[in-house]
Motif scaffolding. Structure first.
Motif, PDB file in Angstrom:
ATOM      1  N   ASN A 182      -5.921   6.406   0.270  1.00  0.00           N
ATOM      2  CA  ASN A 182      -6.905   5.848  -0.663  1.00  0.00           C
ATOM      3  C   ASN A 182      -6.309   5.616  -2.042  1.00  0.00           C
ATOM      4  O   ASN A 182      -6.645   4.638  -2.721  1.00  0.00           O
ATOM      5  CB  ASN A 182      -8.118   6.774  -0.767  1.00  0.00           C
ATOM      6  N   ARG A 183      -5.454   6.537  -2.492  1.00  0.00           N
ATOM      7  CA  ARG A 183      -4.761   6.398  -3.768  1.00  0.00           C
ATOM      8  C   ARG A 183      -3.297   6.733  -3.553  1.00  0.00           C
ATOM      9  O   ARG A 183      -2.968   7.714  -2.891  1.00  0.00           O
ATOM     10  CB  ARG A 183      -5.361   7.332  -4.834  1.00  0.00           C
ATOM     11  N   ASP A 184      -2.426   5.896  -4.110  1.00  0.00           N
ATOM     12  CA  ASP A 184      -0.999   6.124  -3.944  1.00  0.00           C
ATOM     13  C   ASP A 184      -0.284   5.716  -5.230  1.00  0.00           C
ATOM     14  O   ASP A 184      -0.887   5.144  -6.135  1.00  0.00           O
ATOM     15  CB  ASP A 184      -0.459   5.321  -2.751  1.00  0.00           C
ATOM     16  N   SER A 185       0.999   6.003  -5.300  1.00  0.00           N
ATOM     17  CA  SER A 185       1.773   5.639  -6.487  1.00  0.00           C
ATOM     18  C   SER A 185       1.867   4.114  -6.587  1.00  0.00           C
ATOM     19  O   SER A 185       1.872   3.405  -5.574  1.00  0.00           O
ATOM     20  CB  SER A 185       3.180   6.237  -6.397  1.00  0.00           C
ATOM     21  N   TRP A 186       1.938   3.612  -7.816  1.00  0.00           N
ATOM     22  CA  TRP A 186       2.005   2.161  -7.987  1.00  0.00           C
ATOM     23  C   TRP A 186       3.285   1.590  -7.389  1.00  0.00           C
ATOM     24  O   TRP A 186       3.306   0.456  -6.909  1.00  0.00           O
ATOM     25  CB  TRP A 186       1.853   1.770  -9.459  1.00  0.00           C
ATOM     26  N   TRP A 187       4.370   2.359  -7.397  1.00  0.00           N
ATOM     27  CA  TRP A 187       5.610   1.872  -6.781  1.00  0.00           C
ATOM     28  C   TRP A 187       5.424   1.649  -5.283  1.00  0.00           C
ATOM     29  O   TRP A 187       5.840   0.626  -4.737  1.00  0.00           O
ATOM     30  CB  TRP A 187       6.752   2.867  -7.039  1.00  0.00           C
ATOM     31  N   THR A 188       4.774   2.593  -4.620  1.00  0.00           N
ATOM     32  CA  THR A 188       4.529   2.463  -3.187  1.00  0.00           C
ATOM     33  C   THR A 188       3.583   1.309  -2.894  1.00  0.00           C
ATOM     34  O   THR A 188       3.833   0.495  -1.987  1.00  0.00           O
ATOM     35  CB  THR A 188       3.945   3.768  -2.625  1.00  0.00           C
ATOM     36  N   VAL A 189       2.492   1.209  -3.654  1.00  0.00           N
ATOM     37  CA  VAL A 189       1.480   0.181  -3.407  1.00  0.00           C
ATOM     38  C   VAL A 189       2.052  -1.218  -3.549  1.00  0.00           C
ATOM     39  O   VAL A 189       1.820  -2.097  -2.701  1.00  0.00           O
ATOM     40  CB  VAL A 189       0.281   0.371  -4.355  1.00  0.00           C
ATOM     41  N   TYR A 190       2.820  -1.456  -4.606  1.00  0.00           N
ATOM     42  CA  TYR A 190       3.262  -2.813  -4.917  1.00  0.00           C
ATOM     43  C   TYR A 190       4.654  -3.165  -4.409  1.00  0.00           C
ATOM     44  O   TYR A 190       4.947  -4.342  -4.161  1.00  0.00           O
ATOM     45  CB  TYR A 190       3.210  -3.044  -6.431  1.00  0.00           C
ATOM     46  N   PHE A 191       5.522  -2.170  -4.236  1.00  0.00           N
ATOM     47  CA  PHE A 191       6.906  -2.478  -3.905  1.00  0.00           C
ATOM     48  C   PHE A 191       7.366  -1.970  -2.538  1.00  0.00           C
ATOM     49  O   PHE A 191       8.478  -2.288  -2.118  1.00  0.00           O
ATOM     50  CB  PHE A 191       7.837  -1.921  -4.988  1.00  0.00           C
ATOM     51  N   VAL A 192       6.527  -1.179  -1.865  1.00  0.00           N
ATOM     52  CA  VAL A 192       6.938  -0.639  -0.570  1.00  0.00           C
ATOM     53  C   VAL A 192       5.963  -1.017   0.541  1.00  0.00           C
ATOM     54  O   VAL A 192       6.375  -1.535   1.592  1.00  0.00           O
ATOM     55  CB  VAL A 192       7.100   0.896  -0.640  1.00  0.00           C
ATOM     56  N   ASP A 193       4.672  -0.783   0.342  1.00  0.00           N
ATOM     57  CA  ASP A 193       3.688  -1.048   1.390  1.00  0.00           C
ATOM     58  C   ASP A 193       3.682  -2.493   1.898  1.00  0.00           C
ATOM     59  O   ASP A 193       3.449  -2.711   3.094  1.00  0.00           O
ATOM     60  CB  ASP A 193       2.285  -0.663   0.918  1.00  0.00           C
ATOM     61  N   PRO A 194       3.915  -3.521   1.047  1.00  0.00           N
ATOM     62  CA  PRO A 194       3.955  -4.885   1.578  1.00  0.00           C
ATOM     63  C   PRO A 194       5.003  -5.086   2.664  1.00  0.00           C
ATOM     64  O   PRO A 194       4.844  -5.945   3.540  1.00  0.00           O
ATOM     65  CB  PRO A 194       4.271  -5.732   0.333  1.00  0.00           C
ATOM     66  N   LEU A 195       6.087  -4.308   2.636  1.00  0.00           N
ATOM     67  CA  LEU A 195       7.084  -4.357   3.702  1.00  0.00           C
ATOM     68  C   LEU A 195       6.830  -3.292   4.765  1.00  0.00           C
ATOM     69  O   LEU A 195       7.075  -3.521   5.960  1.00  0.00           O
ATOM     70  CB  LEU A 195       8.491  -4.164   3.127  1.00  0.00           C
ATOM     71  N   ALA A 196       6.336  -2.137   4.339  1.00  0.00           N
ATOM     72  CA  ALA A 196       6.141  -1.026   5.269  1.00  0.00           C
ATOM     73  C   ALA A 196       5.065  -1.331   6.304  1.00  0.00           C
ATOM     74  O   ALA A 196       5.173  -0.913   7.466  1.00  0.00           O
ATOM     75  CB  ALA A 196       5.788   0.247   4.506  1.00  0.00           C
ATOM     76  N   CYS A 197       4.013  -2.058   5.910  1.00  0.00           N
ATOM     77  CA  CYS A 197       2.914  -2.324   6.853  1.00  0.00           C
ATOM     78  C   CYS A 197       3.353  -3.204   8.029  1.00  0.00           C
ATOM     79  O   CYS A 197       3.146  -2.836   9.193  1.00  0.00           O
ATOM     80  CB  CYS A 197       1.729  -2.941   6.118  1.00  0.00           C
ATOM     81  N   PRO A 198       3.973  -4.372   7.789  1.00  0.00           N
ATOM     82  CA  PRO A 198       4.433  -5.150   8.942  1.00  0.00           C
ATOM     83  C   PRO A 198       5.515  -4.446   9.755  1.00  0.00           C
ATOM     84  O   PRO A 198       5.577  -4.608  10.981  1.00  0.00           O
ATOM     85  CB  PRO A 198       4.950  -6.457   8.319  1.00  0.00           C
ATOM     86  N   LEU A 199       6.361  -3.665   9.081  1.00  0.00           N
ATOM     87  CA  LEU A 199       7.390  -2.919   9.812  1.00  0.00           C
ATOM     88  C   LEU A 199       6.747  -1.855  10.697  1.00  0.00           C
ATOM     89  O   LEU A 199       7.183  -1.638  11.847  1.00  0.00           O
ATOM     90  CB  LEU A 199       8.362  -2.278   8.821  1.00  0.00           C
ATOM     91  N   THR A 200       5.704  -1.207  10.200  1.00  0.00           N
ATOM     92  CA  THR A 200       4.977  -0.223  11.001  1.00  0.00           C
ATOM     93  C   THR A 200       4.358  -0.876  12.230  1.00  0.00           C
ATOM     94  O   THR A 200       4.431  -0.332  13.343  1.00  0.00           O
ATOM     95  CB  THR A 200       3.877   0.446  10.151  1.00  0.00           C
ATOM     96  N   LYS A 201       3.742  -2.028  12.048  1.00  0.00           N
ATOM     97  CA  LYS A 201       3.137  -2.761  13.171  1.00  0.00           C
ATOM     98  C   LYS A 201       4.191  -3.109  14.221  1.00  0.00           C
ATOM     99  O   LYS A 201       3.972  -2.931  15.429  1.00  0.00           O
ATOM    100  CB  LYS A 201       2.472  -4.032  12.651  1.00  0.00           C
ATOM    101  N   LEU A 202       5.350  -3.574  13.775  1.00  0.00           N
ATOM    102  CA  LEU A 202       6.429  -3.935  14.693  1.00  0.00           C
ATOM    103  C   LEU A 202       6.909  -2.718  15.476  1.00  0.00           C
ATOM    104  O   LEU A 202       7.037  -2.766  16.714  1.00  0.00           O
ATOM    105  CB  LEU A 202       7.584  -4.550  13.904  1.00  0.00           C
ATOM    106  N   ILE A 203       7.165  -1.617  14.780  1.00  0.00           N
ATOM    107  CA  ILE A 203       7.678  -0.415  15.447  1.00  0.00           C
ATOM    108  C   ILE A 203       6.634   0.176  16.386  1.00  0.00           C
ATOM    109  O   ILE A 203       6.951   0.599  17.508  1.00  0.00           O
ATOM    110  CB  ILE A 203       8.112   0.619  14.390  1.00  0.00           C
ATOM    111  N   ALA A 204       5.375   0.199  15.954  1.00  0.00           N
ATOM    112  CA  ALA A 204       4.321   0.788  16.784  1.00  0.00           C
ATOM    113  C   ALA A 204       4.098  -0.001  18.062  1.00  0.00           C
ATOM    114  O   ALA A 204       3.819   0.582  19.119  1.00  0.00           O
ATOM    115  CB  ALA A 204       3.022   0.856  15.985  1.00  0.00           C
ATOM    116  N   ASN A 205       4.222  -1.323  17.989  1.00  0.00           N
ATOM    117  CA  ASN A 205       3.935  -2.169  19.154  1.00  0.00           C
ATOM    118  C   ASN A 205       5.124  -2.368  20.080  1.00  0.00           C
ATOM    119  O   ASN A 205       4.937  -2.628  21.272  1.00  0.00           O
ATOM    120  CB  ASN A 205       3.440  -3.539  18.685  1.00  0.00           C
TER     121      ASN A 205
END
Length: 261
Positions: A15-38
């Motif tokens: 729900n709340r995370d560091s601004w570095w994670t929100v803006y500079f990591v999650d945009p890449l981490a989310c699609p990578l998570t989807k790829l690895i999970a599937n």
């Protein structure tokens, strides 16, 4: 095997995370998570170990004065570290051992990267200030991550004591006084915590941003990030001290003070 959507992955975000994670990591981490999970059966613990190995590669790069390579490897290490938590929440495969492994792996990565950075610059320049810098970075990181769970334990102990002392177990909740509530609500809508710097931003500044800028930025950026992190920790400790004082003050005394009697 179940197919996960990007919406499924986003549902695992904090729900709340560091601004570095929100803006500079999650945009890449989310699609990578989807790829690895599937497409794979990689476990969160395996990702944690992979993150640590990449992080140690970053430390070696810093030690041989390959600053840009070290910065990119540190970023990738943190990216993978974020993915392991998302995989765990997405598939429900998290475990207490996994939490421990993630915690310890983070500390090892930071200590080795601080040592690698200090060693590489000391060999290059012969300036002992880099050795001092490496020690300061490691100590600050360890203090931050040792202090946080201890403060949590203090708050839990205060609540338990208050519940035990209150009639019927009803505890009076003291409303929190947040600075700049409109700004805080705005940040909350974007999942961003209200602080400027935490351990994550500290790591990003020292091990990603400064090395990418160049050797000349290492001392000023690391010093500035260290001072900001220290100021943030002092402020958090001060707030905890105020919290414990309010909790230790009997309810009757607070009411007496409020009515000015």
């Amino acid at each position: 095997m179940r197919r996960y959507s990007i919406a499924d992955v986003r549902s695992t975000l904090k729900n709340r995370d560091s601004w570095w994670t929100v803006y500079f990591v999650d945009p890449l981490a989310c699609p990578l998570t989807k790829l690895i999970a599937n497409r794979t059966r990689i476990t969160p613990n395996a990702l944690t170990v992979t993150s640590l190995v990449i992080g140690l590669g970053s430390a070696v790069s810093f030690a041989v004065n390959q600053l840009a390579v070290g910065a990119l490897l540190f970023y990738v290490s943190f990216l993978v570290d974020c993915v392991d938590g998302k995989i765990a929440r997405l598939k429900g495969t998290g475990s207490p051992f996994g939490l421990w492994l993630d915690y310890v792996g983070d500390r090892i990565r930071v200590v080795f990267c601080a040592a690698g950075l200090a060693y590489g610059q000391y060999v290059l320049t012969g300036d002992v200030v880099y050795i001092v810098l490496g020690a300061v970075l490691a100590v600050l990181d360890l203090f931050r991550y040792v202090n946080a769970p201890q403060m949590k334990r203090v708050r839990e102990a205060v609540h338990l004591n208050a519940e035990a002392a209150a009639p019927g177990g009803q505890v009076e909740r003291v409303p929190s006084k947040r600075l700049m509530p409109r700004v805080n609500r705005l940040l909350a809508r974007h999942r961003v915590r209200s602080h400027l710097i935490s351990g994550i931003e500290f790591h990003a500044a020292v091990f990603v941003v400064a090395p990418l800028i160049g050797a000349a930025a290492l001392l000023p950026v690391s010093t500035g990030a260290s001072l900001l992190l220290l100021a943030n920790e002092v402020f958090i400790v001060y707030r905890m001290w105020l919290f414990t004082r309010r909790a230790a003050t009997p309810r009757e005394s607070r009411e007496h003070a409020l009515i000015g009697g």
